[in-house]
Design a protein around this motif. Structure first.
Motif: not given
Length: 253
Positions: A142-154
């Motif tokens: 779950t933490t990793i999924a949220l991290s993937g969403q947190g890739g803002y712009f580049e």
């Protein structure tokens, strides 16, 4: 369970492939500006040789720089394997429950002195340790999924926590699965009660249906449940099937 594990291994190979494509050489946002044209390819050769696995330069640096999709996918594979192992470990501990008030279909290796308050009880501590690990891995995912969403712009701002959780999941799962194999699965044995439960089981009545019809088979199963007799005993009394016929029809194997 073996089939689940086989497919789990295939999923982990897929996860390994997801992680083998590197963003190295993309420099700023994936343009590759100011780097030697052969930098990534040469470095991938060195890394592959050093680690003993094949890694390669991504075919699209822009997506590799601005996303953690490969890590999210790999973690998802780990989560699936963790879910399988949770189910397997839970089944095994329940089948080993007993020796009298539980299922007691299998006996588990005794890896500790026993219960502190109930002498003779074998606690399924190895299975339960694996269950706790799988809970941690599912939480990490779950933490990793949220991290993937947190890739803002580049900017993959959450790469550190994603990497931390992925590495922890890999370490916990590999160690715990190996421990579960060595200290639990390898020592599991069927109990004498297991065989008797099969013989007493009402599900054997299902095998009679092709020979005597569904209604007659259902009637025999109900009679067995009511009287405490086995399907074999009732069928021998109420049908024209011989003992030899029943031995073939009611063979649980």
């Amino acid at each position: 369970y073996s089939g689940q594990v086989e497919r789990g291994i295939s999923r982990l190979i897929h996860a390994e492939n997801e992680l083998s494509e590197l963003a190295i050489g993309g420099t700023a946002v994936g343009t590759g500006i100011n780097t030697h044209p052969e930098f990534a390819s040469r470095l991938c050769v060195l890394i592959s040789k050093d680690l003993g696995i094949i890694v390669s330069e991504t075919t699209n640096h822009f997506q590799a720089q601005n996303s953690l999709d490969g890590i999210v996918e790999a973690s998802g594979s780990l989560r699936t394997v963790a879910t399988s192992l949770y189910k397997i470990a839970n089944d095994i501990r329940w089948m080993g429950s007993g020796p009298r008030a539980g299922l007691s279909e299998i006996s588990l290796p005794e890896v500790q002195p026993g219960s502190s308050i109930m002498p003779g009880k074998v606690n399924p501590v190895i299975a339960e340790s694996l269950i706790q690990v799988t809970a941690q891995v599912i939480g990490n995912d779950t933490t990793i999924a949220l991290s993937g969403q947190g890739g803002y712009f580049e900017l993959n701002m959450m790469m550190p926590v994603a990497a931390y959780n992925l590495l922890q999941s890999i370490e916990l799962m590999s160690t715990s699965a190996g421990n579960f194999t060595a200290q639990c699965v390898n020592g599991v044995e069927a109990t004498s009660r297991a065989a008797s439960l099969v013989e007493q089981g009402l599900m054997l009545g299902t095998a009679l249906a092709p020979a005597i019809g569904y209604d007659a088979a259902a009637s025999i199963a109900k009679e067995a449940a009511k009287t405490g007799k086995t399907i074999r005993e009732i069928a021998s009394e109420q049908t024209s099937l011989s003992d030899a016929d029943l031995s073939v029809i009611l063979d649980p194997v």
